[in-house]
Each structure stands twice: as C-alpha cells, then as structure tokens.
Design an enzyme around this catalytic site. Structure first.
Site, PDB file in Angstrom:
ATOM      1  N   GLU A  82       0.850  -1.188   0.000  1.00 40.97           N
ATOM      2  CA  GLU A  82       0.000   0.000   0.000  1.00 40.97           C
ATOM      3  C   GLU A  82       0.887   1.240   0.000  1.00 40.97           C
ATOM      4  O   GLU A  82       0.437   2.341   0.300  1.00 40.97           O
ATOM      5  CB  GLU A  82      -0.947   0.005   1.205  1.00 40.97           C
ATOM      6  CG  GLU A  82      -0.282   0.027   2.557  1.00 40.97           C
ATOM      7  CD  GLU A  82      -1.290   0.034   3.705  1.00 40.97           C
ATOM      8  OE1 GLU A  82      -1.473   1.109   4.308  1.00 40.97           O
ATOM      9  OE2 GLU A  82      -1.898  -1.016   3.987  1.00 40.97           O
ATOM     10  N   CYS A 114      -3.362  -4.215   4.293  1.00 41.21           N
ATOM     11  CA  CYS A 114      -2.451  -5.196   4.874  1.00 41.21           C
ATOM     12  C   CYS A 114      -2.725  -6.628   4.407  1.00 41.21           C
ATOM     13  O   CYS A 114      -1.980  -7.543   4.761  1.00 41.21           O
ATOM     14  CB  CYS A 114      -2.516  -5.131   6.400  1.00 41.21           C
ATOM     15  SG  CYS A 114      -2.016  -3.527   7.065  1.00 41.21           S
ATOM     16  N   HIS A 253      -1.642 -11.491  11.360  1.00 37.46           N
ATOM     17  CA  HIS A 253      -1.289 -10.125  10.978  1.00 37.46           C
ATOM     18  C   HIS A 253      -1.231  -9.326  12.275  1.00 37.46           C
ATOM     19  O   HIS A 253      -2.159  -9.385  13.095  1.00 37.46           O
ATOM     20  CB  HIS A 253      -2.341  -9.525  10.036  1.00 37.46           C
ATOM     21  CG  HIS A 253      -2.186  -8.049   9.860  1.00 37.46           C
ATOM     22  ND1 HIS A 253      -1.029  -7.485   9.374  1.00 37.46           N
ATOM     23  CD2 HIS A 253      -3.017  -7.008  10.154  1.00 37.46           C
ATOM     24  CE1 HIS A 253      -1.159  -6.170   9.364  1.00 37.46           C
ATOM     25  NE2 HIS A 253      -2.362  -5.856   9.828  1.00 37.46           N
TER      26      HIS A 253
END
Length: 423
Positions: A82, A114, A253
């Site tokens: 990103e 993400c 994550h």
C-alpha cells in the site's frame, strides 16, 4: 493432491531502528500503554530507503541461492504494497531489473491494505497449482513503509502528547520475500484450506499518498470480526478443524501485539470456552513465537503476517512436523484464514537467512537522531520529480554491519528512480 508452498523466504527490516519506550517517553506518552502494544522497537526508513530497496534487499539472498536455470524459472513476480511510488508503473519492474531476472516473466503489483501480501501469495499458489507452466516458480514480495516525516508547518514540539503518537511506535518499514513453488521446503500449504471474509468498512485508508486516516476503534472491531468469521469459514471447509487443537502454532497479521492477544482471547473464549489462565498459557505457547520479529520491526502492512510466519518458524519447536494456522487482515476490508505445515528441515533452511542477525545489525537511533530523520525524509515524499541522495556517504548506512551489499536509492531523475549497491 498437488504440493505447493514457500520454497524459500527472507525478511529485510531496514538499516535503522528505534526503541519504542524511548520514543513514547520522548513524545510525552504514557509508557505504561507499551504493555498493550507489546512492542520493543521499530524499523525506521532512511531517505535512501523505499519499498523498492526493501523488496530487492529481502529477495536478493533467495535469488543468489538459485542456479541460473532455477532463476530463469521465475515466471511471475508480484509486489504487494500500500506504499506504491507511482499510480501506474508497478514497483515490480524495478525489482525485476535490480534482481536481474528473466524477461519472460509476468510483472505486476497488488493492493488491498495489509491483506495484499496474502493476496499475492494465494495468487502465486494457484499459479503453481494450475500447472500451466510445470516447474515454474513465483516470487512474491510484500513491501511496505510508514515513513517518519514531519509534515510542513508542523514543529517537533507539536508531536508531544498527541493521540497520533500512539500509532507512531507500532509503525514499521521492511519487506518479506517469498519464493513459491512445487517444492515447499519452508511452508507447505494445505491446499483448499482457506476461509475468506470481507466487506466495505472505512476503518483505515490512505486517501492521499503520504497520509493515513482512520478510526482505531472501528479498525479493532473489524479485525476481531474478520478473525472470527474467516476462521469459521475455514472450519466449514476443513472437516474436524478445531481452533484450540488443530494448529500447533498460530500466525497473525500484527498491527501491534495487544491487538493479536485480544483476537486470540476472543476466539478461545467463544470457540473453546477456555478460562483466563488457559488462554494466557495458550497465547504464550502458540502465538508468542510469531510476535518476536513483529515486536522488533513494527507493522509493515502487507508483509506483517509473513513477518510473523518467519518468526514462528525461527522461534518454534519443530522436532516434528507442525501445522500452522494463519490469519491475514487488510483494512477496508478483506481477510483470510489459511494453514500449512512446517517440517523440521524447514526451520534449518530458514535459519540460513540469519534474519535475527539482520535485525540486530540495524543502527540503533536515539530520539534526537530520529527527529532529525523526520525532517530529512521530507524531500522523498510521494511524487518527487528530481532528487539526488548519497547512500555511500550516509553515516547510518556506513555504520550498519552489512553482511552483503544492500541496495539504496541514489537518484530520482524525471521521476525515474535509480539505485546503487553499497557494501
């Protein structure tokens, strides 16, 4: 059933770092909140570092370990980020050039906050499974950066006691490179064992190239919602799946460790009716191994779930094969729960990359040096047309104990970026 997964992987966490407690104290923040962050330090990008240099430095050891014939079988290169530097041109073209790869290769970039790294990884997995080019390999590089830049018109003193400051200690910079093939020596994917879940939500976004906006409470709720529902979808597709017993380790994550701890606690309560002490013990056993590298690098967005995977493999016990459950989340949002198996030899192979040594060799900045970098980083913001940098004369680059030459940005000429290797 076809076999596919990660043949080799590597992490690059940059050249410099700063301690989280020191940074929080410098910003006038409540350091007691560090217990919830579960952070130790974070990577700090230098002006000469960007997502392209990070990507190349992560992938170079993997490429160098291949024979010329094996290198030429890389037929797909995906950059996942990103933090792109151009609205049209993919960073993969730069990465392809500086790695010296075969020109008979697909080059493109993926973006979904993400989740982007997992999107690229799953695309590569399915490319290999398709067998449209038997024996081919794919190189997937998740690379992201939260560059510390002091905005124009803002004084350093204005950053003290700012609520924004609590996001600063967990923001990171770096890349994870994955070589995906039908010889998954590091991580063998459980083919078809995927649960995905997504919907539109405005939790965090980047509406302008150099700025993030978002709602931290909404982001937490969306993360927790997706973690539960992505796993439940996984369980529908995988007979006998049990969150508490199927996976010897869990990979998340990791925006920051406290967020992961909350998600794990929620699932253990809802799905296993576990008590508080059992949850704590389980967290320390199955989740903490994956947090070590994340605690030292920070949130590198699309790469973070694979940073956690590398940490889990390096820090876990693999006296026998272990199954890992992996949760990936990207704001906006999309999420996925997938799994795979790590063999005893996998840990030995990953250890050859000496990821831990690379993180230790980063230059440790003090808070005054960090603040000066926030000013020095202003010229390299998105859209710079012309710029000249000197990576060879930079004191931080010179101070880093580099085990091999590393790539750094040296010039932007008419928007075209040029890089140099520094030993």
């Amino acid at each position: 059933m076809s076999v596919v997964g990660i043949e080799a992987m590597n992490v690059f966490g940059g050249t410099a770092r700063i301690g989280v407690i020191e940074l929080m104290d410098h910003r006038g923040l409540d350091t007691k909140r560090a217990d919830n962050l579960l952070m130790v330090e974070r990577s700090v990008a230098l002006p000469q570092e960007d997502p392209i240099s990070f990507a190349v430095n992560a992938a170079k050891p993997l490429i160098d370990a291949l024979s010329p014939a094996e290198r030429d079988r890389i037929e797909l290169l995906i950059t996942c980020s990103e933090s792109g530097i151009d609205f049209g041109k993919s960073m993969s073209t730069y990465v392809h050039h500086y790695l010296g790869l075969n020109r008979n290769c697909r080059l493109f970039e993926l973006k979904q906050a993400c989740y982007s790294g997992t999107a690229g990884f799953q695309m590569a997995v399915n490319f290999i499974l398709s067998q449209t080019s038997p024996g081919a390999k794919a190189l997937v590089i998740a690379t992201d950066i939260a560059r510390a830049v002091l905005p124009e018109g803002v004084e350093l003193s204005m950053l003290r006691n700012s609520e924004w400051g609590y996001a600063e200690p967990s923001s990171g910079a770096g890349a994870v490179a994955l070589l995906v093939s039908d010889t998954p020596r590091v991580f063998q994917v459980d083919v078809g064992a995927n649960g995905y879940y997504g919907y539109e939500v405005m939790d965090t976004c980047r509406p302008v190239p150099d700025g993030d906006v978002g709602d931290s409470d909404l982001s937490l709720m969306s993360y927790l919602d997706c973690c539960e529902n992505a796993y439940l979808e996984y369980a529908k597709r995988v007979d006998g799946a049990d969150y508490a017993s199927t996976f010897q380790y869990l990979v998340f994550h990791t925006p920051f460790g406290g967020m992961v701890k909350g998600a794990h606690r929620t699932l253990m309560r809802k799905l296993s009716k576990a008590d508080r002490q059992s949850i704590e013990n389980d967290f320390n056993t199955r989740v903490m191994p994956g947090l070590d590298y994340c605690q030292r690098v920070g949130n590198i967005m699309g790469a973070t779930v694979f940073l956690s995977l590398a940490s889990t493999i390096d820090r876990g016990d693999y006296s026998s094969a272990r199954r890992l459950g992996c949760f990936s989340y990207g704001s906006g949002c999309c999420s996925e729960f997938f799994s795979g198996v790590v063999q005893p030899a996998s840990q030995q192979l990953l250890a050859q990359q000496r990821i831990d040594d690379g993180l230790n060799q980063r230059v440790l900045l003090n808070v005054e040096e960090y603040d000066q970098l926030m000013i020095a980083n202003r010229p390299v913001r998105f859209g710079v047309r012309d710029l000249t940098l000197d990576p060879h004369g930079d004191r931080y680059i010179g101070a880093m104990a580099k085990p091999r030459p590393l790539l750094y940005l040296s010039q932007v000429a008419g928007f075209h970026r040029k890089y140099e290797w520094v030993a």
